[in-house]
Motif scaffolding. Structure first.
Motif, PDB file in Angstrom:
ATOM      1  N   LYS A   1       0.746  -1.258   0.025  1.00 21.28           N
ATOM      2  CA  LYS A   1       0.042   0.077  -0.083  1.00 21.28           C
ATOM      3  C   LYS A   1       0.855   1.196   0.004  1.00 21.28           C
ATOM      4  N   ARG A   2       1.983   1.304   0.653  1.00 21.69           N
ATOM      5  CA  ARG A   2       2.927   2.228   0.895  1.00 21.69           C
ATOM      6  C   ARG A   2       3.599   2.617  -0.408  1.00 21.69           C
ATOM      7  N   THR A   3       3.999   1.569  -1.353  1.00 23.59           N
ATOM      8  CA  THR A   3       4.635   1.603  -2.393  1.00 23.59           C
ATOM      9  C   THR A   3       4.217   1.466  -3.661  1.00 23.59           C
ATOM     10  N   GLY A   4       3.051   0.950  -3.699  1.00 26.29           N
ATOM     11  CA  GLY A   4       2.497   0.491  -4.881  1.00 26.29           C
ATOM     12  C   GLY A   4       3.030  -0.786  -5.616  1.00 26.29           C
ATOM     13  N   LEU A   5       3.992  -1.640  -5.007  1.00 34.30           N
ATOM     14  CA  LEU A   5       4.283  -2.637  -5.478  1.00 34.30           C
ATOM     15  C   LEU A   5       3.405  -3.721  -5.406  1.00 34.30           C
ATOM     16  N   GLN A   6       3.200  -4.609  -6.500  1.00 32.13           N
ATOM     17  CA  GLN A   6       2.568  -5.768  -6.339  1.00 32.13           C
ATOM     18  C   GLN A   6       3.371  -6.913  -5.983  1.00 32.13           C
ATOM     19  N   THR A   7       3.199  -7.135  -4.609  1.00 32.32           N
ATOM     20  CA  THR A   7       3.643  -8.076  -3.987  1.00 32.32           C
ATOM     21  C   THR A   7       3.208  -9.415  -3.308  1.00 32.32           C
ATOM     22  N   THR A   8       3.307 -10.487  -3.537  1.00 32.49           N
ATOM     23  CA  THR A   8       2.726 -11.700  -3.160  1.00 32.49           C
ATOM     24  C   THR A   8       3.507 -12.416  -2.082  1.00 32.49           C
ATOM     25  N   LEU A   9       2.933 -13.115  -1.277  1.00 35.88           N
ATOM     26  CA  LEU A   9       3.532 -14.051  -0.149  1.00 35.88           C
ATOM     27  C   LEU A   9       2.795 -15.515  -0.401  1.00 35.88           C
ATOM     28  N   THR A  10       3.792 -16.422  -0.795  1.00 31.19           N
ATOM     29  CA  THR A  10       3.502 -17.886  -0.609  1.00 31.19           C
ATOM     30  C   THR A  10       4.308 -18.531   0.636  1.00 31.19           C
TER      31      THR A  10
ATOM     32  N   ALA B   1      12.025  -1.324  -3.151  1.00 29.63           N
ATOM     33  CA  ALA B   1      11.576   0.017  -3.250  1.00 29.63           C
ATOM     34  C   ALA B   1      12.286   1.220  -3.750  1.00 29.63           C
ATOM     35  N   ARG B   2      13.557   1.154  -3.223  1.00 26.26           N
ATOM     36  CA  ARG B   2      14.466   2.425  -3.374  1.00 26.26           C
ATOM     37  C   ARG B   2      15.109   2.029  -4.590  1.00 26.26           C
ATOM     38  N   HIS B   3      15.546   1.003  -5.140  1.00 30.58           N
ATOM     39  CA  HIS B   3      16.640   0.956  -6.204  1.00 30.58           C
ATOM     40  C   HIS B   3      16.050   0.074  -7.340  1.00 30.58           C
ATOM     41  N   ALA B   4      15.161  -0.818  -7.246  1.00 29.71           N
ATOM     42  CA  ALA B   4      14.994  -1.899  -8.015  1.00 29.71           C
ATOM     43  C   ALA B   4      14.255  -1.351  -9.155  1.00 29.71           C
ATOM     44  N   GLN B   5      13.368  -0.457  -9.149  1.00 27.64           N
ATOM     45  CA  GLN B   5      12.340  -0.127 -10.318  1.00 27.64           C
ATOM     46  C   GLN B   5      11.492  -1.227 -10.745  1.00 27.64           C
ATOM     47  N   ALA B   6      11.130  -2.004  -9.605  1.00 36.83           N
ATOM     48  CA  ALA B   6      10.394  -3.183  -9.983  1.00 36.83           C
ATOM     49  C   ALA B   6       8.778  -2.793  -9.729  1.00 36.83           C
ATOM     50  N   GLN B   7       7.981  -3.833 -10.548  1.00 41.22           N
ATOM     51  CA  GLN B   7       6.428  -3.695 -10.395  1.00 41.22           C
ATOM     52  C   GLN B   7       6.062  -4.560  -9.497  1.00 41.22           C
ATOM     53  N   MET B   8       6.700  -5.870  -9.565  1.00 40.44           N
ATOM     54  CA  MET B   8       6.133  -7.146  -8.596  1.00 40.44           C
ATOM     55  C   MET B   8       7.343  -7.633  -7.888  1.00 40.44           C
ATOM     56  N   VAL B   9       6.937  -8.235  -6.752  1.00 46.45           N
ATOM     57  CA  VAL B   9       7.654  -8.787  -5.941  1.00 46.45           C
ATOM     58  C   VAL B   9       7.188 -10.161  -5.418  1.00 46.45           C
ATOM     59  N   ALA B  10       7.792 -11.331  -5.464  1.00 44.99           N
ATOM     60  CA  ALA B  10       7.440 -12.354  -4.936  1.00 44.99           C
ATOM     61  C   ALA B  10       8.099 -12.758  -3.875  1.00 44.99           C
ATOM     62  N   VAL B  11       7.469 -13.267  -2.671  1.00 41.13           N
ATOM     63  CA  VAL B  11       8.072 -13.664  -1.312  1.00 41.13           C
ATOM     64  C   VAL B  11       7.599 -14.990  -1.161  1.00 41.13           C
ATOM     65  N   THR B  12       8.430 -16.065  -0.949  1.00 37.51           N
ATOM     66  CA  THR B  12       8.203 -17.369  -0.738  1.00 37.51           C
ATOM     67  C   THR B  12       8.806 -17.888   0.354  1.00 37.51           C
ATOM     68  N   LEU B  13       8.016 -18.795   1.268  1.00 43.30           N
ATOM     69  CA  LEU B  13       8.733 -19.354   2.364  1.00 43.30           C
ATOM     70  C   LEU B  13       8.138 -20.901   2.367  1.00 43.30           C
ATOM     71  N   THR B  14       9.071 -21.661   2.084  1.00 48.46           N
ATOM     72  CA  THR B  14       8.803 -23.150   2.177  1.00 48.46           C
ATOM     73  C   THR B  14       9.540 -23.837   3.122  1.00 48.46           C
ATOM     74  N   GLN B  15       9.204 -25.179   3.715  1.00 49.16           N
ATOM     75  CA  GLN B  15      10.004 -26.212   4.281  1.00 49.16           C
ATOM     76  C   GLN B  15      10.272 -27.361   3.616  1.00 49.16           C
ATOM     77  N   THR B  16      11.136 -27.981   3.328  1.00 53.09           N
ATOM     78  CA  THR B  16      11.472 -29.188   2.627  1.00 53.09           C
ATOM     79  C   THR B  16      12.631 -29.904   3.437  1.00 53.09           C
ATOM     80  N   ASP B  17      12.669 -31.121   3.828  1.00 52.79           N
ATOM     81  CA  ASP B  17      13.610 -31.963   4.232  1.00 52.79           C
ATOM     82  C   ASP B  17      14.423 -31.350   5.265  1.00 52.79           C
ATOM     83  N   HIS B  18      13.637 -30.653   6.402  1.00 47.57           N
ATOM     84  CA  HIS B  18      13.962 -30.044   7.823  1.00 47.57           C
ATOM     85  C   HIS B  18      14.952 -28.725   7.057  1.00 47.57           C
TER      86      HIS B  18
END
Length: 363
Positions: free
Chosen positions: A245-254, A282-299
């Motif tokens: 909401k602050r930056t306008g970046l389309q950010t997803t979390l999986t 937000a400061r340097h990348a000039q990005a439109q989309m960001v994907a954050v992924t958090l997973t757990q496999t084999d400990h």
């Protein structure tokens, strides 16, 4: 008490061993004789002599080949080898040195020359042992100091998070409540103030509202209380939505994690890494989309942050690390929880930050 130096004599003619034994008589050396190159290589599997006197001309494996094989062995590379030969051409000497020989002595052997060369090589061997012992002690010291620095870094980060938690609480509860009380009093004054004072009063109310919002934002950025109360995943969802909401970046979390909470140090490190990464994007990348992924496999916990921004030349990463406390901070946080953080990027292809953290089997 130190044992006398062990000299391995390799010669297919036992008479030559008798000669060497006689010439070295009276010296504090231990002599061991083998009559073939194969025997010498086999002997080095269970002992480590301080010096090898190696005949060049032998049936089967000649001295040059034996020398090459010994120098290729982990324990043989540092054992001085004196080639004993009747050959004296420069090419023969060059072949010997190419094979790894440290010195030569010509037949027939002169006692004074033999003693001088043996002493010289044994001194070389002793200096190597001393250097090896020094390196071992130095490595142990470095490992100990590294462990101490890591422990200190962990304590500093813990102290930093404790201070952040305290400041966030003070801002939210003390300053926030005081500003709220001021706002309530200003609202009461609205009912009794003169028309001339209404405009300044509204300005004061607007300033209080703005200050209250700044206090809340600073408090949340310092240490969101939900990280302690609810854990990493809900906090990341809240923070990512707020950041979008602050930056306008389309950010997803999986997220694909087990139901149990992660260790608090791991949750804190992951949250701070995501926080720093999204700030940099937000400061340097000039990005439109960001994907954050958090997973757990084999400990193993896997955290990735991928953007579609301008990226950068990977060859400049080392220089960027030297000037960016953010990158260094992310790497340090990952290291201190036993993980490894990697950054991959290319011009026009965005940037990918990946963290892998081993987890206990009970998690």
């Amino acid at each position: 008490m130190m044992q006398p130096a062990l000299i391995l004599v390799v010669d297919d003619d036992p008479t030559n061993f008798d000669v060497i034994e006689t010439l070295l008589d009276g010296q504090d050396y231990r002599l061991l004789y083998v009559n073939s190159g194969d025997g010498a290589i086999a002997a080095l599997e269970h002992l480590e002599p301080d010096l090898i006197l190696l005949d060049v001309m032998m049936p089967g494996l000649n001295g040059l080949e034996v020398c090459r094989r010994i120098k290729a062995m982990p324990t043989g590379a540092t054992i001085p080898i004196i080639m004993v030969t009747a050959l004296c051409e420069k090419r023969d000497l060059a072949d010997g040195f190419s094979a790894g020989a440290n010195d030569f002595i010509s037949k027939p052997i002169n006692r004074i020359e033999l003693l001088a060369r043996v002493r010289s090589m044994l001194q070389l061997r002793e200096q190597y042992k001393q250097l090896q012992g020094f390196n071992t002690r130095l490595e142990a010291t470095v490992q100990m100091r590294t462990a101490q620095l890591q422990a200190l870094s962990i304590k500093l980060l813990e102290a930093q998070e404790t201070e952040r938690r305290f400041l966030a609480h003070e801002l939210h509860d003390e300053i926030g409540q005081a500003l709220t009380a001021i706002k309530i009093n200003l609202r009461r004054l609205e009912r009794v103030t003169t028309p001339q004072a209404s405009e300044p009063l509204e300005d004061c109310l607007a300033l209080v509202d703005g200050t209250l919002q700044q206090v809340r934002n600073i408090s949340l950025d310092l240490r969101p209380s939900m990280l302690d109360d609810l854990g990493l995943v809900p906090t990341l969802r809240w923070y990512i939505n707020r950041h979008a909401k602050r930056t306008g970046l389309q950010t997803t979390l999986t997220c694909e994690l087990l139901a149990q909470r992660l260790p608090i140090a791991t949750e804190t490190a992951c949250f701070r890494i995501v926080q720093e990464a999204l700030t940099n994007i937000a400061r340097h990348a000039q990005a439109q989309m960001v994907a954050v992924t958090l997973t757990q496999t084999d400990h193993t916990l896997h955290l990735t942050i991928q953007d579609d921004g301008v990226g950068f030349d990977q060859s400049n990463l080392s220089r960027a690390k030297g000037t960016s406390l953010g990158i260094l901070g992310m790497e340090e946080r990952g290291t201190l929880i036993g993980g490894q953080l990697n950054i991959a990027s290319a011009p026009g292809q965005g940037t990918r930050i990946a963290l892998q953290v081993p987890l206990a089997t009970s998690v």
